[in-house]
Design an enzyme around this catalytic site. Structure first.
Site, PDB file in Angstrom:
ATOM      1  N   ARG A  53       0.847  -1.208   0.000  1.00 62.78           N
ATOM      2  CA  ARG A  53       0.000   0.000   0.000  1.00 62.78           C
ATOM      3  C   ARG A  53       0.882   1.257   0.000  1.00 62.78           C
ATOM      4  NH1 ARG A  53      -4.380   0.794   4.682  1.00 62.78           N
ATOM      5  NH2 ARG A  53      -2.503   1.196   5.900  1.00 62.78           N
ATOM      6  N   LYS A  63      -2.764   7.101   1.082  1.00 59.53           N
ATOM      7  CA  LYS A  63      -2.579   7.346   2.516  1.00 59.53           C
ATOM      8  C   LYS A  63      -1.709   8.591   2.687  1.00 59.53           C
ATOM      9  CE  LYS A  63      -2.331   4.697   6.795  1.00 59.53           C
ATOM     10  NZ  LYS A  63      -3.550   5.235   7.360  1.00 59.53           N
TER      11      LYS A  63
HETATM   12  N1  PDD Z   1      -5.678   5.073   9.811  1.00 61.20           N
HETATM   13  N2  PDD Z   1      -9.524   4.738   6.507  1.00 61.20           N
HETATM   14  C1  PDD Z   1      -8.794   5.789   6.908  1.00 61.20           C
HETATM   15  C2  PDD Z   1      -9.165   7.156   6.422  1.00 61.20           C
HETATM   16  C3  PDD Z   1      -7.690   5.606   7.768  1.00 61.20           C
HETATM   17  O1  PDD Z   1      -6.943   6.654   8.139  1.00 61.20           O
HETATM   18  C4  PDD Z   1      -7.386   4.295   8.223  1.00 61.20           C
HETATM   19  C5  PDD Z   1      -6.220   3.995   9.134  1.00 61.20           C
HETATM   20  C6  PDD Z   1      -8.182   3.215   7.785  1.00 61.20           C
HETATM   21  C7  PDD Z   1      -7.906   1.786   8.195  1.00 61.20           C
HETATM   22  O2  PDD Z   1      -6.756   1.288   7.583  1.00 61.20           O
HETATM   23  P1  PDD Z   1      -5.879   0.156   8.285  1.00 61.20           P
HETATM   24  O3  PDD Z   1      -6.799  -0.945   8.614  1.00 61.20           O
HETATM   25  O4  PDD Z   1      -4.872  -0.210   7.271  1.00 61.20           O
HETATM   26  O5  PDD Z   1      -5.284   0.770   9.534  1.00 61.20           O
HETATM   27  C8  PDD Z   1      -9.238   3.480   6.911  1.00 61.20           C
HETATM   28  C9  PDD Z   1      -4.503   4.939  10.658  1.00 61.20           C
HETATM   29  C10 PDD Z   1      -4.589   3.844  11.659  1.00 61.20           C
HETATM   30  C11 PDD Z   1      -4.178   6.292  11.249  1.00 61.20           C
HETATM   31  O6  PDD Z   1      -4.386   7.265  10.553  1.00 61.20           O
HETATM   32  O7  PDD Z   1      -3.703   6.362  12.387  1.00 61.20           O
END
Ligand code: PDD
Length: 286
Positions: free
Chosen positions: A53, A149
């Site tokens: 990712r 991200k």
């Molecule tokens: N955030 N959607 C958004 C907008 C996010 O920022 C996140 C994770 C997720 C979930 O993704 P994952 O399962 O890969 O953590 C979905 C991280 C944890 C953060 O910003 O701290």
């Protein structure tokens, strides 16, 4: 409190000594990418998927990946060793670095700023998690590149603040009548024993926890559907969950002031959180 050691551009330093230029494009423009990788015992969870990712996000913003996967993993191991603990998370971010002139144009010569630290998130307390969270739905006014991200999180900050001002823990975001995700998490709904989550698109982050939950559900004979969820449908859900690396699987017990089912974590959540804790335990011991 043990000293916190961070990684900055190839060096391991006490956090107080790690500094970045005020001309850094991350600081000036939010021009960068980040990742949060949970660690159980000494084992990062789904590290290859997180690195994939990361690569996807970097490619989307035309920023070269400074390391290959093996080098990333070596740095993770080294950083974890320098910051001992039980359950932790690795935070990493790469920005396009500093340039003498403030200009949106990407310069041919860029020295990225690579920063990493360990977050001491602690072991998730399932009894605490089971109490659930209250949420409200809010119009998702973010951009059409939510699959990246990006460190530019001001829209997410505003949406979370709107939820806080409404007296709840988080917002469930809605775009053109369909739910997308939380402000920092993905969304699941349970209806008639079927686990449903919206498909990946430019309107949500492809969560690593989301994929893992779907995979574990299928392995354990839980029927799953990946499809759009209308806001109205969410109101009649049997269960709603928000998933993320740091939150794991949080049951939503109240939506817009109305209880979800009987305001308690539901039976499907109980089944899934046990499966998830088991998966983590196996990873710790692997
Ligand atoms: N955030 N959607 C958004 C907008 C996010 O920022 C996140 C994770 C997720 C979930 O993704 P994952 O399962 O890969 O953590 C979905 C991280 C944890 C953060 O910003 O701290």
């Amino acid at each position: 409190m043990p000293e916190k050691i961070v990684f900055l551009n190839g060096e391991y330093l006490p956090v107080e000594q790690a500094t970045v230029s005020v001309l850094d494009r991350g600081f000036l423009f939010g021009d960068g990418i980040y990742e949060v990788i949970p660690v159980f015992g000494l084992k990062p969870l789904r590290v290859d998927e997180h690195l994939q990712r990361l690569q996807n996000s970097l490619s989307r913003i035309s920023l070269d990946n400074p390391f290959d996967d093996e080098s990333w993993k070596q740095i993770f191991d080294c950083l974890l060793e320098k910051n001992p603990g039980e359950d932790r998370a690795i935070y990493l971010q790469i920005t396009r670095g500093a340039h003498p002139v403030r200009d949106l144009k990407i310069q041919a010569e860029n020295r990225p700023t690579i920063f990493m630290m360990v977050l001491q998130v602690g072991v998730v307390d399932v009894t605490e998690l089971e109490k659930g969270i209250k949420t409200v739905t809010i119009d998702d006014f973010r951009w059409h590149a939510c699959d990246i991200k990006s460190i530019s999180l001001v829209a997410n900050v505003m949406l979370r603040e709107q939820a806080t001002q409404s007296g709840v823990v988080d917002a469930i975001l809605v775009r053109e009548g369909y739910v997308t995700e939380g402000t920092a998490s993905n969304l699941f709904m349970v209806k008639n024993d079927v686990l449903i989550t919206p498909p990946t698109s430019q309107h949500l982050l492809p969560g690593i926890t989301r994929d893992l939950v779907l995979e574990l559900a299928e392995e354990n004979g839980i029927a799953c559907e990946v499809r759009q969820i209308a806001e109205a449908e969410l109101e009649s859900a049997d269960e709603i969950w928000l998933t993320s690396s740091t939150r794991e699987i949080a049951p939503v017990v109240n939506l817009n002031g109305k209880d979800v089912a009987d305001a308690k974590a539901g039976p499907m959540w109980k089944k899934m959180i046990n499966i998830y804790q088991q998966y983590k335990q196996e990873l710790r011991q692997a």
